[in-house]
Structure formats: C-alpha cells, structure tokens
Design a protein around this motif. Structure first.
Motif, short mmCIF file in Angstrom:
data_model
loop_
_atom_site.label_atom_id
_atom_site.label_comp_id
_atom_site.label_asym_id
_atom_site.label_seq_id
_atom_site.Cartn_x
_atom_site.Cartn_y
_atom_site.Cartn_z
N PRO A 38 50.99 44.14 37.43
CA PRO A 38 49.79 43.72 38.17
C PRO A 38 49.98 42.38 38.86
CG PRO A 38 49.50 43.30 35.83
CD PRO A 38 50.80 44.04 35.97
N LYS A 39 49.15 42.14 39.87
CA LYS A 39 49.03 40.82 40.48
C LYS A 39 47.82 40.13 39.85
CE LYS A 39 49.59 40.58 45.03
NZ LYS A 39 49.50 40.92 46.48
N VAL A 40 47.88 38.82 39.72
CA VAL A 40 46.80 38.10 39.03
C VAL A 40 46.14 37.11 39.99
CG1 VAL A 40 48.37 36.33 38.12
CG2 VAL A 40 46.20 36.80 36.94
N TYR A 41 44.81 37.04 39.91
CA TYR A 41 44.02 36.15 40.75
C TYR A 41 42.96 35.44 39.92
CZ TYR A 41 45.73 38.98 44.71
OH TYR A 41 46.51 39.63 45.62
N ILE A 42 42.78 34.15 40.16
CA ILE A 42 41.59 33.45 39.67
C ILE A 42 40.46 33.81 40.63
CG2 ILE A 42 40.50 31.18 39.40
CD1 ILE A 42 43.19 30.17 38.37
N LEU A 43 39.36 34.30 40.09
CA LEU A 43 38.32 34.90 40.93
C LEU A 43 37.53 33.87 41.75
CD1 LEU A 43 36.95 37.73 38.63
CD2 LEU A 43 37.95 38.01 40.90
N THR A 72 41.20 38.18 37.51
CA THR A 72 41.31 39.63 37.59
C THR A 72 42.77 40.00 37.79
OG1 THR A 72 40.43 41.64 38.64
CG2 THR A 72 41.00 39.84 40.12
N ARG A 73 43.14 41.14 37.23
CA ARG A 73 44.48 41.68 37.47
C ARG A 73 44.35 42.87 38.40
NH1 ARG A 73 46.25 41.44 31.16
NH2 ARG A 73 44.02 41.79 31.03
N LEU A 74 44.98 42.78 39.55
CA LEU A 74 44.96 43.86 40.52
C LEU A 74 46.14 44.78 40.20
CD1 LEU A 74 43.30 44.73 43.02
CD2 LEU A 74 45.04 43.60 44.43
N GLN A 75 45.83 46.00 39.80
CA GLN A 75 46.87 46.92 39.37
C GLN A 75 47.56 47.56 40.57
OE1 GLN A 75 47.79 47.19 36.24
NE2 GLN A 75 46.13 45.90 35.45
N PRO A 76 48.82 47.94 40.41
CA PRO A 76 49.53 48.62 41.50
C PRO A 76 49.06 50.06 41.66
CG PRO A 76 50.92 48.54 39.56
CD PRO A 76 49.69 47.74 39.23
N PHE A 77 49.06 50.52 42.89
CA PHE A 77 48.73 51.92 43.16
C PHE A 77 50.02 52.71 43.18
CE2 PHE A 77 47.89 55.59 45.86
CZ PHE A 77 46.66 56.04 45.38
N TYR A 78 50.19 53.63 42.19
CA TYR A 78 51.40 54.40 42.29
C TYR A 78 51.14 55.87 42.46
CZ TYR A 78 51.65 52.35 37.47
OH TYR A 78 51.49 51.70 36.30
#
Length: 254
Positions: free
Chosen positions: A121-126, A104-110
C-alpha cells in the motif's frame, strides 16, 4: 467543496480541515494548536481509543517519518529498523492511526494481467495541515518551495475525494514494475470506473505511465486533476479539471 467563499482552496490545503486552525488569525497560532493536538492525541486519545500502551517518543517519530513518506510505498520493515522496533509493530501502530483517521493506506488495484504489479500500500497523512506541521512548514510560501509539495497536493486531493465519494466507490492506486502508474483508481469491486492522475501544475500533461495504466485497466473515464481552475478534454479524451469541479461535477457519476 463545502468551503465558504471567504476561505480559499490554497488556505484549506495549507492549514487542513480542522475548524480551529483553519479559522485562526495567524499561522503561528495554527502551529501551536497542531502541536497540542499531536501531543494530546499520542499521549491520551490513542491509548483511550484502543486501550493500548505504546512508546510515546516512538509514536511521535513515526508520525514525522510518515509525513516525509507522504504518498510513498509503505515498507514497514524499513520503518521499523529506523525506529528500532519490528515491522509488525509498525503495522500495528499504523493500524491505530488509520482507525483514528490520522492516516490512510491506499491499497494497490490488482487484476490478472500477467504483469508484475507493486502490491504494497501507499500511505498518506489525511489532514494536510497536520502533514505540513510535521514537515515544519510555517507558511504557504514555504510549502510551495518544499520538495514534498507535489506529494502534499496528491494527498490533499486523495483525501478530499475519499471524504466526498459514495460509499460503494472503492479507491486504489495502480503501478507495475514496467512503469505504468495511476495515482488513483476508482472502482466498484473489480469494475474500474475511472483512472485519475494528480499533478500540481496549472498546465499539466498526462504522463506516459498514466496512458499505460488506462490501457491496462480498460478505463473509459479518465481524469487529470490539476491545481488550476479548469475543465476541458484533451485530444486523448483525458478530462483536465480542478479538484472542486471534479468532486461536484464528475465524482457523483462514478
């Protein structure tokens, strides 16, 4: 929060959420199952799901590289240079992995705060078990001594919240060039519902960057999710909780 009492949180974190490896008798069996899963997914399932062809060795290397970048800001061009492909191709491969619920790519809150924000974005293996297999970790003891243990815990917490949250609750992270940082922002549209910091510690303390984020975003509900079973409020009105308590007690109201 759905785990039976016979399976500990630490085992779930290390082995991940796939039923077969979670219930296997030994970690050696788990490693064999996950290796077969990766091979099958890359060589058969992804091409069938998306009707595409790609370089199997490159895709496998990308999985390993993403594991070592767990929780990092995604730089597709830099990844592409390491794999001898373009940044555009990296993004396309990650699109496939995200659609297949591998990453998943966690998008920045702007928000328009007049601040310089990190916007990639930050990326994570779920699945944490898959992550640990890609990092060549074969036991919980090895995990706890690994440099990526904190990133693994952060990804585990984020994935559990993602699975349990209501559909209208959006997830972001927040970071400014000046040092304000929040691991997880829960929001409805542009309305911030909560700021969350994630720490692998039994006696965690909120960071200065987290307090800056709370001030920037005007968040009224703020949490520090730790690895110990606890539930209390600090003098700064930060709720310090474990992941299970957060999901069962606080997440439904956000």
């Amino acid at each position: 929060h759905e785990l039976p009492e016979t399976i500990s949180l630490s085992r779930h974190w290390f082995r991940g959420g796939f039923p077969q490896p979670l219930l296997m008798r030994s970690n050696a069996l788990v490693q064999g199952w996950l290796d077969s899963f990766i091979t099958t997914y890359i060589e058969r399932d992804l091409p069938l799901l998306f009707d595409v062809r790609f370089s199997t060795p490159v895709m496998r290397k990308l999985w390993v590289m993403l594991a070592h970048l767990q929780g990092s800001i995604l730089n597709a061009e830099k990844l592409g240079a390491s794999l001898d492909i373009t940044g555009t191709t990296v993004k396309r491969y990650i699109d496939f992995l995200e659609a297949a619920f591998i990453v998943t790519r966690l998008q920045p809150f702007y928000v328009n705060l007049g601040k310089r924000l990190v916007k990639a974005p930050k990326v994570y293996i779920l699945d944490s078990g898959l992550l640990h297999h890609l990092l060549r970790l074969s036991s919980e003891k090895e995990l706890l001594g690994h440099p990526s243990v904190g990133d693994s815990w952060e990804g585990y917490v984020i994935s559990q919240i993602m699975y349990a949250k209501r559909s209208r609750t959006d997830m972001y992270y927040y970071r400014t060039q000046a040092g304000a940082e929040c691991d997880l922002v829960l929001a409805h549209g542009h309305l911030v519902k909560a700021c969350v910091e994630i720490k692998l510690s039994k006696a965690p303390a909120p960071s200065r960057g987290f307090f800056s984020s709370i001030k920037d975003l005007g968040s009224k509900k703020n949490f520090l999710i730790s690895s110990a079973v606890q539930d209390y409020v600090t003098k700064d009105k930060i709720h310090v909780v474990d992941i299970k308590t957060f999901i069962e007690k606080y997440l439904p109201g956000l």
